[in-house]
Design a protein around this motif. Structure first.
Motif, PDB file in Angstrom:
ATOM      1  N   LEU A 119       0.798  -1.211   0.000  1.00 26.95           N
ATOM      2  CA  LEU A 119       0.000   0.000   0.000  1.00 26.95           C
ATOM      3  C   LEU A 119       0.842   1.279   0.000  1.00 26.95           C
ATOM      4  O   LEU A 119       0.336   2.358  -0.294  1.00 26.95           O
TER       5      LEU A 119
ATOM      6  N   TYR B 288      -3.913   6.846  -0.192  1.00 29.87           N
ATOM      7  CA  TYR B 288      -3.037   6.303  -1.226  1.00 29.87           C
ATOM      8  C   TYR B 288      -2.505   7.423  -2.123  1.00 29.87           C
ATOM      9  O   TYR B 288      -3.265   8.258  -2.616  1.00 29.87           O
TER      10      TYR B 288
ATOM     11  N   PHE C  86      -5.189  -4.277  -2.381  1.00 28.09           N
ATOM     12  CA  PHE C  86      -4.877  -3.425  -1.235  1.00 28.09           C
ATOM     13  C   PHE C  86      -5.665  -3.866  -0.007  1.00 28.09           C
ATOM     14  O   PHE C  86      -5.131  -3.935   1.102  1.00 28.09           O
TER      15      PHE C  86
END
Length: 299
Positions: free
Chosen positions: A33, A96, A198
């Motif tokens: 991630l 992100y 993820f």
């Protein structure tokens, strides 16, 4: 001499096993991630509270005591199933690609929320449930007594390390994770559902952290503040081994655990700072960790 070194080594390896579960979960989440999850230690303490509570319920309900063993794993799985997808989808997903400062602030806020949530649900008293350790008993080898539960922790850590390496190398999910780690944009262009990867990687990281807390409960119990202490130690281990390196987390956990055990035996006043002294020395020589390798970067 051996009567001193062998027990110290066993204690260090058992300690390293617990640290490894937390650190490898942290490094797995970061490698996939690219998020520095400061709240990772809270999942460790929640797993410990859940395992202790479930174990105490099993004993108080008069159920067979051997059920406390699967209760340890079930507690970690429950914590991962509840918190993993929920936290990743609701909070982590929006960080992100953002700056590390924002990620740290967001996950630190999550850490504070989870710490207060633990106090509300479990109270401020310590919990201790040692049935699994008591049931396994001890073994005397060469005149030295070893707790069989410590040996079990070492074996489980080794199996976890091997299992993670095999999963990444030989399973479809592992290869998808490796592809996403190598290049997210190309993976998305090839049709890989990166959001799903993820979520699965984050949930697996939560499970490993919660499992570490659950497995540590029979030996140390659980009390408020455990998550913060564990988080700092996990970051030290991940930094020593190299963020994103699974084998690095294993080696660094052993190094840190040995440093702590030797400090307790030879210089007790250095017990609290020994892991960070090791981290300082390693990072002065290898700024990106022992297992960091230079890679090309697309610009």
């Amino acid at each position: 001499m051996l009567q001193v070194l062998i027990p110290l080594t066993v204690d260090a390896l058992a300690n390293a096993a617990i640290i490894f579960f937390v650190a490898v979960g942290l490094t797995l989440v970061f490698s996939v991630l690219r998020v520095l999850n400061v709240a990772h230690g809270s999942f460790y303490s929640i797993g410990a509270y859940a395992a202790a509570s479930l174990g105490l319920w099993v004993v108080s309900a008069g159920l067979p005591e051997w059920l406390t063993f699967p209760a340890l794993v079930l507690s970690a799985a429950f914590v991962a199933a509840i918190f993993g997808p929920f936290v990743e989808h609701l909070l982590i997903r929006w960080t992100y690609g953002k700056s590390e400062a924002l990620q740290i602030l967001v996950t630190f806020g999550l850490f504070l929320i989870l710490e207060d949530l633990q106090r509300i649900v479990f109270g401020v008293n310590s919990l201790y449930e040692d049935t699994p350790m008591r049931l396994l008993g001890s073994t005397m080898i060469g005149g030295i007594v070893y707790l069989n539960y410590q040996l079990l922790l070492i074996a489980l850590a080794i199996l976890t390390l091997v299992g993670l390496k095999l999963m990444i190398s030989h399973t479809r999910m592992g290869k998808l994770i490796a592809a996403v780690v190598a290049d997210r944009e190309i993976s998305q262009a090839l049709g890989i559902n990166t959001n799903r990867i993820f979520m699965l990687a984050f949930t697996l990281g939560v499970f490993l952290a919660a499992l570490g807390g659950a497995l540590a409960t029979p030996t140390t119990g659980v009390s408020p503040g455990l998550g913060a202490d564990t988080m700092v130690l996990a970051f030290a281990v991940a930094a020593i081994g190299g963020l994103g390196r699974i084998e690095g987390a294993a080696v660094a956990a052993i190094i840190v655990a040995l440093a702590r055990v030797l400090a307790i035996y030879y210089a007790p006043e250095l017990d609290a700072v020994a892991p960070y002294l090791v981290m300082l020395v390693v990072l002065l020589v290898r700024p990106y960790g022992l297992f960091h390798t230079d890679t090309t970067r697309r610009i």
